[in-house]
Design a protein around this motif. Sequence first.
Motif, PDB file in Angstrom:
ATOM      1  N   GLN A  41      86.808 -15.444 144.678  1.00  0.00           N
ATOM      2  CA  GLN A  41      86.692 -14.393 145.152  1.00  0.00           C
ATOM      3  C   GLN A  41      86.905 -12.415 145.116  1.00  0.00           C
ATOM      4  O   GLN A  41      86.126 -11.914 146.119  1.00  0.00           O
ATOM      5  N   LEU A  42      87.151 -12.729 144.326  1.00  0.00           N
ATOM      6  CA  LEU A  42      87.321 -11.285 143.784  1.00  0.00           C
ATOM      7  C   LEU A  42      87.669 -10.931 141.976  1.00  0.00           C
ATOM      8  O   LEU A  42      88.043 -12.053 141.965  1.00  0.00           O
ATOM      9  N   LYS A  58      79.635  -7.683 135.268  1.00  0.00           N
ATOM     10  CA  LYS A  58      79.196  -6.837 136.590  1.00  0.00           C
ATOM     11  C   LYS A  58      78.190  -7.747 136.914  1.00  0.00           C
ATOM     12  O   LYS A  58      77.593  -8.110 138.144  1.00  0.00           O
ATOM     13  N   ALA A  61      78.922 -10.753 139.053  1.00  0.00           N
ATOM     14  CA  ALA A  61      79.553  -9.962 139.738  1.00  0.00           C
ATOM     15  C   ALA A  61      78.763 -10.344 140.920  1.00  0.00           C
ATOM     16  O   ALA A  61      78.763 -10.128 142.560  1.00  0.00           O
ATOM     17  N   ASN A  62      77.101  -9.100 140.360  1.00  0.00           N
ATOM     18  CA  ASN A  62      76.295  -9.166 141.512  1.00  0.00           C
ATOM     19  C   ASN A  62      75.413 -10.271 141.765  1.00  0.00           C
ATOM     20  O   ASN A  62      74.981 -10.273 143.222  1.00  0.00           O
ATOM     21  N   GLN A  65      77.710 -12.136 143.987  1.00  0.00           N
ATOM     22  CA  GLN A  65      78.063 -11.579 145.055  1.00  0.00           C
ATOM     23  C   GLN A  65      79.796 -11.948 145.839  1.00  0.00           C
ATOM     24  O   GLN A  65      79.853 -11.920 146.147  1.00  0.00           O
ATOM     25  N   PRO A  67      83.043  -9.252 144.634  1.00  0.00           N
ATOM     26  CA  PRO A  67      83.429  -7.819 144.964  1.00  0.00           C
ATOM     27  C   PRO A  67      83.960  -7.369 143.268  1.00  0.00           C
ATOM     28  O   PRO A  67      84.364  -8.486 142.910  1.00  0.00           O
ATOM     29  N   ILE A  69      86.222  -5.270 140.966  1.00  0.00           N
ATOM     30  CA  ILE A  69      87.755  -3.762 140.221  1.00  0.00           C
ATOM     31  C   ILE A  69      87.830  -4.053 139.765  1.00  0.00           C
ATOM     32  O   ILE A  69      88.229  -4.313 138.461  1.00  0.00           O
ATOM     33  N   LYS A  97      91.060 -10.691 150.100  1.00  0.00           N
ATOM     34  CA  LYS A  97      90.775  -9.657 151.025  1.00  0.00           C
ATOM     35  C   LYS A  97      91.584  -8.603 151.314  1.00  0.00           C
ATOM     36  O   LYS A  97      91.822  -7.724 151.423  1.00  0.00           O
ATOM     37  N   VAL A 100      91.728  -6.751 147.940  1.00  0.00           N
ATOM     38  CA  VAL A 100      89.862  -5.180 148.375  1.00  0.00           C
ATOM     39  C   VAL A 100      90.284  -3.929 149.817  1.00  0.00           C
ATOM     40  O   VAL A 100      89.992  -3.135 149.240  1.00  0.00           O
ATOM     41  N   GLN A 104      90.761   0.306 149.101  1.00  0.00           N
ATOM     42  CA  GLN A 104      89.544   1.051 149.563  1.00  0.00           C
ATOM     43  C   GLN A 104      90.210   2.260 150.338  1.00  0.00           C
ATOM     44  O   GLN A 104      91.299   1.832 150.727  1.00  0.00           O
TER      45      GLN A 104
END
Length: 104
Positions: A41-42, A58, A61-62, A65, A67, A69, A97, A100, A104
Amino acid sequence: MSAQSEQQTKTLNLLGLARRAQQLVMGEALVVEAARHGQLQLIFVASDLGPNTMKRIKNKANFYQIPMIEVFSATQLTHAIGASRKVIGVKDAGFAKGMVSLMQ
């Protein structure tokens, strides 16, 4: 303590909690494999990671999709989870969640 560093501390504490709950995948190869299988998820990557490894993570991850950090150093991540790792994947959606939203 500034609001930003307080949020970062909370995020690292949550990362340690996720480790104890066995909701982390640690290490570059295992994170890439888990991403490939849709289990993450992350992703956390150390800000001082080598450029080639950073690019590889990266791109994954892209593509999937997920996220990412990249605020924390390898030392901060190691301290948070109690193991020397520069790439960490979070499997649980709730933990991800929370992390993230804190960042932010």
